[in-house]
Write an enzyme that holds these catalytic residues in place. Sequence first.
Site, short mmCIF file in Angstrom:
data_model
loop_
_atom_site.label_atom_id
_atom_site.label_comp_id
_atom_site.label_asym_id
_atom_site.label_seq_id
_atom_site.Cartn_x
_atom_site.Cartn_y
_atom_site.Cartn_z
CG HIS A 1 -19.53 28.99 59.60
ND1 HIS A 1 -19.39 28.52 61.38
CD2 HIS A 1 -20.54 30.00 59.25
CE1 HIS A 1 -20.75 29.55 62.53
NE2 HIS A 1 -20.85 30.00 60.78
CG HIS B 1 -19.21 34.83 66.94
ND1 HIS B 1 -19.38 35.23 65.07
CD2 HIS B 1 -20.69 34.51 67.17
CE1 HIS B 1 -20.47 34.48 64.99
NE2 HIS B 1 -20.82 34.04 66.55
#
Length: 822
Positions: free
Chosen positions: A337, A382
Amino acid sequence: MDNTLEMSTDISMYDLKQGIESIAEELYNIQSFNNDVILDSYDIDDYDHTQLEIDIDFQKYKSGLPILKISSKGKSQKKKLIFDLEKNQIICGKKKKVNFSEIDEIRVGHKTNIFNQFVSRSKDEESKKTSFSILFSGNLRKSMDFICASIEERRIIVSALYHIVQDSKSVNNEYNFVKKEWDSIGKDTIDFSTLKKVLARLNFSTSDVVLQGLMKFTDTNCDYHLDFSEFSNLLKLLRSHPELKPVFFKYAQGRTDIIPIHGMIQFFKEEQKEEWTIEMCKNLIEKYHHERLDYISFENFEEYLTGDQNLAIYPRCNGVYQDTTRPLTHYFINSSHNTYLSGHQLKGLSTSEMYTYQLRQGCKCVELDVWDGNDGDPIIFHGNTLTSQIKFSHVLQTIKSRGFETSPYPVILSLEVHCSIPQQIIMAQHMKDIFGEMLAMPLPEGSKEFPSLESMKFKILLKGHISKTPGSSTSSSSLGSLAGALNTSSTNFSNEASSSSTTTTTTTTSTSGSNYTTDDDDGAVDFKNDEEPDIKSSSSSFSLGSSKKKPTKEKVAPELSSLIYLVSHSFKSASNTKELPCYLMHSLSEEKVKALVQTDSKEMIMASHEHFFRAYPKGTRFDSSNFDPSPGWSIGNQMIALNQQTSSEPMWINDGMFTDNGGCGYVLKPPCLLPEGCEGFDPSSPERAPLSKYSRLIVTVISARQLPKYTKTTKGEVIDPYVTLSVYGSHYDQKTEKTRVIDNNGFNPHWGEEFEFPLYNSQLAMLLIRVDDKDKVGHNRIGHYCIRVENIRPGYRMIRLKNNFNRSIPLASLLCKFRFEE
């Protein structure tokens, strides 16, 4: 009672004299535990850096060699490169110091994220052949990057560095460990006081009376000092396992010093549950005695039991031994992840090195969060956080070159796309150009089953959204209509992208950290429902603590849609999923998975026979923590996406699962989760599973050797170790036990404690062993080991403890005995 005193009383004068008569070098396995440095120069030239063909003037490196060093921002700087052989360090600048033994890899060429930045800034492609990088220990995958004055200079430096690093890493074997400790003393002989300090540094402390007795045993010339040979014998004595004497005598058939071959056969059958022949025993004896005899001594018996031939895991697990002809959905897949992150979710470093690191660890499903780049070229980071950014194309190059180093089995790219249409087109162009025929094209419409694992070798599978999800308002034929889109329009990609990008608003990123978007299926924050939304708009955002703002739906470029192999689809129910084409897959939050285990486990197992399920961490795990993967595995979830940059119990369990099958990244689901064996299995039931091989596991924690201090140095107090054993698996296979604490002894602690674990389904059960130090302020982890219960070999077995980065800790081991009841 002092544990060391107990041990010393078991050592007879015969054993002692036998040890003293040996030469120090013969006491240790000089080839044990070597961990070679990786040397990557495959696409630069064919020069063999492992051979020292040129005389190297190490004095020149000691004083410093002028070199160009590339900074973390991709700028070149003039520095001096120093090899400090006394301090065992490479030095470049005031603060840049790395121990030689910590260097894991040397790469020749432009093969790091820093060099990618350098080339982007300087456009200097010519320096590729004169460049090299070193990468050193840790999951941050830090590097030092250099450009030499010439190819010849680069060859000399890399060759010298390679051999220095190899020599430095050799201290990880037993003899060199002793030699290193002796050399650090700096004396020809040592007295009692010095010996006591040295042993404390090695994590061993005992009373003066016991230590004086040990010193007297090994002081062969009775001068109250120990020379190197005597010191070596003392450490060998402390590393011995007198606790194995009882089982040795049990099969010695009346002898006190040897076990005859028939006794050996009996030992292997009754204790180890193995069938050995006379010839096998003679071969074993010859390996350790160096001649074919009809017996084995205690010293060689002990050496076998504590060596790598007797590890707890079955040897078959070290290679690919499972059936690879089944559909892809019949395997657990090692998945990560936010693969690009090396730390915190909101402010960590994004780096392509994390893809290298995780792919080499056997990860086969990696995640790419793709956003608009300000220069028109997509980037990965991100979104709307303080994390750094990397080029999408650079990551693709890394995946292509590293994705199949561990095994040839397919790599799945989980695409979280936040780009505008023009940059989606550029994404598709990059993937086609870089991957070429490696890209797996979408399955035919209405497909009910995936191809086999074996047939998908060296393929890259894209997981993501498409413009119209088949199986809902539009037929799955939309995939077929898009299949040729890329080929027919590939020549127009660049022109279309460049003409459109001038009118497209690029990604808005927040540097304050107060406002940011959900940037993937999983969500950066935990405000979303469990259904996977369509592709996200790069401009949708909300504030922490505010009510959720629904992301704006946005089209997916046909050029990108035509490449998607696994189509993201909202989850409604397991029964609904079974009616869908197999290429539609679901991503589920960790909370949703836990709920489904309790409410719909049987249907989930059935649905997972043909469909993929992926579980991901909840959005509030800003610190990149993880969740237990066991519940997801118990209902057939193939991809449990974990923050693999974070060392924690969930990751250790994940490592235990994917150590199996040769670490290839794919592990065949156990029979209870496959179509032919799932009848009657319910992971939430308190009843024993019909196909469970074992009903009980009994573990005896015997002893440990050379446990390190948790401080990463030899300073500090001697540790007080204890062992924790935990079983994970089906809902009722959850139990933890602990040994007592051994005070002031990390060198050779002895427990001899037995624990029982009832098993409801041994097929899914994992055993996690961790060793901790108990101190005044809490508990500090020393090492760990995890293994699938059905992969454990019965009997007396050796365990090599691992550190935070899933690497064996040099010389640190745990001796256990395992028994099973069926």
